[in-house]
Design a protein around this motif. Structure first.
Motif, short mmCIF file in Angstrom:
data_model
loop_
_atom_site.label_atom_id
_atom_site.label_comp_id
_atom_site.label_asym_id
_atom_site.label_seq_id
_atom_site.Cartn_x
_atom_site.Cartn_y
_atom_site.Cartn_z
N ARG A 73 -6.86 2.61 -3.17
CA ARG A 73 -5.63 1.33 -3.37
C ARG A 73 -5.48 0.67 -4.23
NH1 ARG A 73 -5.01 -1.60 2.21
NH2 ARG A 73 -3.44 0.27 2.62
N LEU A 74 -6.49 0.55 -4.60
CA LEU A 74 -7.00 -0.61 -5.85
C LEU A 74 -7.05 0.13 -6.89
CD1 LEU A 74 -10.06 -2.16 -5.01
CD2 LEU A 74 -7.67 -3.49 -4.43
N ALA A 75 -7.08 1.20 -6.80
CA ALA A 75 -7.03 1.88 -8.42
C ALA A 75 -5.24 2.61 -8.40
CB ALA A 75 -7.49 2.76 -8.48
N GLY A 78 -1.64 3.57 -9.88
CA GLY A 78 -0.69 3.14 -10.59
C GLY A 78 -1.48 3.52 -12.20
N ARG A 79 -2.55 3.42 -11.50
CA ARG A 79 -3.17 3.27 -12.65
C ARG A 79 -4.91 4.32 -12.98
NH1 ARG A 79 -7.56 -0.92 -12.52
NH2 ARG A 79 -6.24 -2.11 -10.69
N GLU A 80 -4.59 5.30 -12.17
CA GLU A 80 -5.81 6.31 -12.22
C GLU A 80 -6.09 6.69 -13.59
OE1 GLU A 80 -3.06 6.52 -10.38
OE2 GLU A 80 -2.63 6.34 -8.69
N ALA A 81 -4.69 6.77 -13.81
CA ALA A 81 -5.59 8.27 -15.42
C ALA A 81 -5.66 7.18 -15.90
CB ALA A 81 -4.70 9.31 -15.87
N ALA A 82 -5.59 5.39 -16.51
CA ALA A 82 -6.69 4.81 -17.66
C ALA A 82 -8.40 4.61 -17.03
CB ALA A 82 -5.43 3.99 -17.87
N VAL A 83 -7.62 4.43 -15.98
CA VAL A 83 -9.45 3.93 -14.77
C VAL A 83 -10.31 5.19 -14.94
CG1 VAL A 83 -10.90 3.03 -13.49
CG2 VAL A 83 -8.40 2.28 -13.94
N LEU A 84 -9.93 6.19 -14.92
CA LEU A 84 -10.90 7.85 -15.10
C LEU A 84 -11.10 7.87 -16.11
CD1 LEU A 84 -9.59 8.71 -11.42
CD2 LEU A 84 -11.32 7.69 -11.71
N ARG A 85 -10.58 7.72 -17.15
CA ARG A 85 -11.08 8.28 -18.32
C ARG A 85 -12.49 7.42 -18.82
NH1 ARG A 85 -5.75 6.46 -20.16
NH2 ARG A 85 -4.50 8.47 -20.10
N SER A 86 -13.00 6.91 -18.33
CA SER A 86 -13.87 5.39 -18.67
C SER A 86 -15.38 7.19 -17.52
CB SER A 86 -14.34 4.88 -17.40
OG SER A 86 -15.70 4.15 -17.45
N LYS A 87 -16.02 7.88 -18.25
CA LYS A 87 -17.17 9.23 -17.62
C LYS A 87 -17.67 8.10 -16.45
CE LYS A 87 -18.12 12.32 -20.40
NZ LYS A 87 -18.69 13.59 -21.18
N VAL A 88 -18.09 6.89 -16.53
CA VAL A 88 -19.11 5.56 -16.59
C VAL A 88 -17.98 5.68 -14.69
CG1 VAL A 88 -19.59 3.15 -15.81
CG2 VAL A 88 -20.01 4.15 -17.45
N GLY A 146 -6.01 12.53 -9.64
CA GLY A 146 -4.54 13.00 -9.20
C GLY A 146 -5.36 12.80 -7.45
N MET A 147 -7.06 13.43 -7.87
CA MET A 147 -7.42 13.36 -6.42
C MET A 147 -7.24 11.85 -5.62
SD MET A 147 -10.86 16.06 -8.05
CE MET A 147 -11.51 15.96 -5.88
N LEU A 148 -7.24 11.43 -6.07
CA LEU A 148 -7.46 9.59 -6.07
C LEU A 148 -5.96 9.21 -5.85
CD1 LEU A 148 -9.32 7.08 -6.13
CD2 LEU A 148 -8.48 6.93 -8.51
N ARG A 149 -5.51 9.77 -6.30
CA ARG A 149 -3.53 9.62 -5.35
C ARG A 149 -3.73 10.49 -4.48
NH1 ARG A 149 -1.12 12.02 -9.61
NH2 ARG A 149 -2.15 9.84 -11.03
N GLU A 150 -3.61 11.30 -4.58
CA GLU A 150 -3.49 12.08 -3.39
C GLU A 150 -4.47 11.22 -2.50
OE1 GLU A 150 -3.13 16.12 -5.33
OE2 GLU A 150 -4.74 15.82 -4.81
N PHE A 151 -5.72 11.03 -2.73
CA PHE A 151 -6.95 10.36 -1.19
C PHE A 151 -5.90 8.96 -0.64
CE2 PHE A 151 -10.59 8.47 -0.12
CZ PHE A 151 -10.37 8.62 1.22
N ASP A 152 -5.26 8.46 -1.65
CA ASP A 152 -4.59 7.32 -1.23
C ASP A 152 -3.12 7.98 -0.47
OD1 ASP A 152 -3.72 4.55 -1.26
OD2 ASP A 152 -2.57 4.78 -3.18
N LEU A 153 -2.06 8.44 -0.76
CA LEU A 153 -1.35 8.57 -0.26
C LEU A 153 -1.27 9.08 1.30
CD1 LEU A 153 0.93 10.14 -3.44
CD2 LEU A 153 0.93 8.61 -1.75
N CYS A 154 -2.65 10.02 1.74
CA CYS A 154 -3.02 10.41 2.67
C CYS A 154 -3.09 9.71 3.98
CB CYS A 154 -4.19 11.53 2.85
SG CYS A 154 -5.66 11.04 2.43
#
Length: 261
Positions: A135-137, A139-149, A172-180
């Protein structure tokens, strides 16, 4: 009920793939090409996950889900019994399918449901923490997850090497988790008191594969063997996390093909 979303690859004897809770058929991406070289592969999205909507006015139970699964197989022209591989919740459903005569063989990768007194509290807490993070991520999943950390932190519970998950798939996985969450919440409530039981009479080949770096399903609380048939084959997937397809796709594909040959 509407059709479950499914994708299909390859030719040969049909192999059905079932994803875990909070996931979608996307999780099978790393192994699809190898499996499709030998099999007609069909991967479903469960109701409420990915592209399959959860029906209105339905109370989730495992019996309801298995009945709907049997209907979907028939509607897709898939004759039963059929070979089934599942991960986590998908592994539990695959074992239930074997109990009901729907499965020709089963490969369960880190299956849920093998607990004696309902889903362990720590496991429920991990899922709920994941839902908060998703939920916290928003709308910005791709930007956040570009960081390997950050990708490592976000997916450390399900993968030994989260950096191997491509950014697009991780987002996509993080977004799908949020939507489910609408479908996942009732599943968590049911799993709090329900597990897999009554499998001793299963005669089909069963392979249960646990991952050496499993962080979701603890040995003492979530890997009970007592309800499965004596002929169950138990294997370990070295260097893998709870969703092993990203960590060792060749090993996972070989394990599935061997267990469903």
């Amino acid at each position: 009920m509407s059709d479950w979303y499914r994708t299909e690859w390859g030719s040969g004897r049909t192999l059905v793939l079932l994803h875990g809770g909070g996931a979608t058929s996307r999780t099978w991406t790393p192994v699809l090409d190898q499996l499709a070289m030998q099999r007609h592969v069909v991967a479903f999205d469960f109701p409420g996950f990915g592209r399959t909507p959860f029906p209105d006015n339905v109370e989730f139970t495992m019996d309801w889900l298995l009945g709907a699964f049997a209907d979907q197989l028939a509607d897709a022209g898939i004759r039963t019994p059929v070979d089934i591989a599942g991960n986590s919740m998908g592994g539990w459903v695959a074992l239930e399918a074997a109990k009901r005569g729907l499965a020709r063989s089963v490969v369960a990768l880190g299956p849920a449901g093998l607990w004696r007194n309902g889903m362990p509290p720590l496991l429920r807490a991990k899922f709920r923490a994941g839902l908060v993070g998703a939920r916290l991520a928003r709308g910005r999943e791709a930007a956040v997850l570009r960081s390997k950390v950050i990708r490592t932190v976000a997916f450390s519970q399900i993968a030994r090497q989260p950096s191997r998950i491509p950014v697009a798939d991780a987002a996509g996985m993080l977004r799908e988790f949020d939507l489910c969450r609408t479908a996942f919440e009732p599943i968590l409530r049911v799993a709090k008191t329900v597990g897999f039981t009554g499998g001793h009479a299963i005669t089909t080949p069963i392979t249960v594969a646990y991952n050496s770096s499993e962080r979701m399903l603890q040995l003492r609380t979530a890997r009970d063997r007592s309800e499965l048939p004596a002929h169950t084959r138990w294997v370990e997937l070295p260097g893998c996390g709870h969703v092993p397809m990203w960590d060792a796709p060749d090993l996972v594909a070989d394990t599935i093909l061997l267990g469903t040959q």
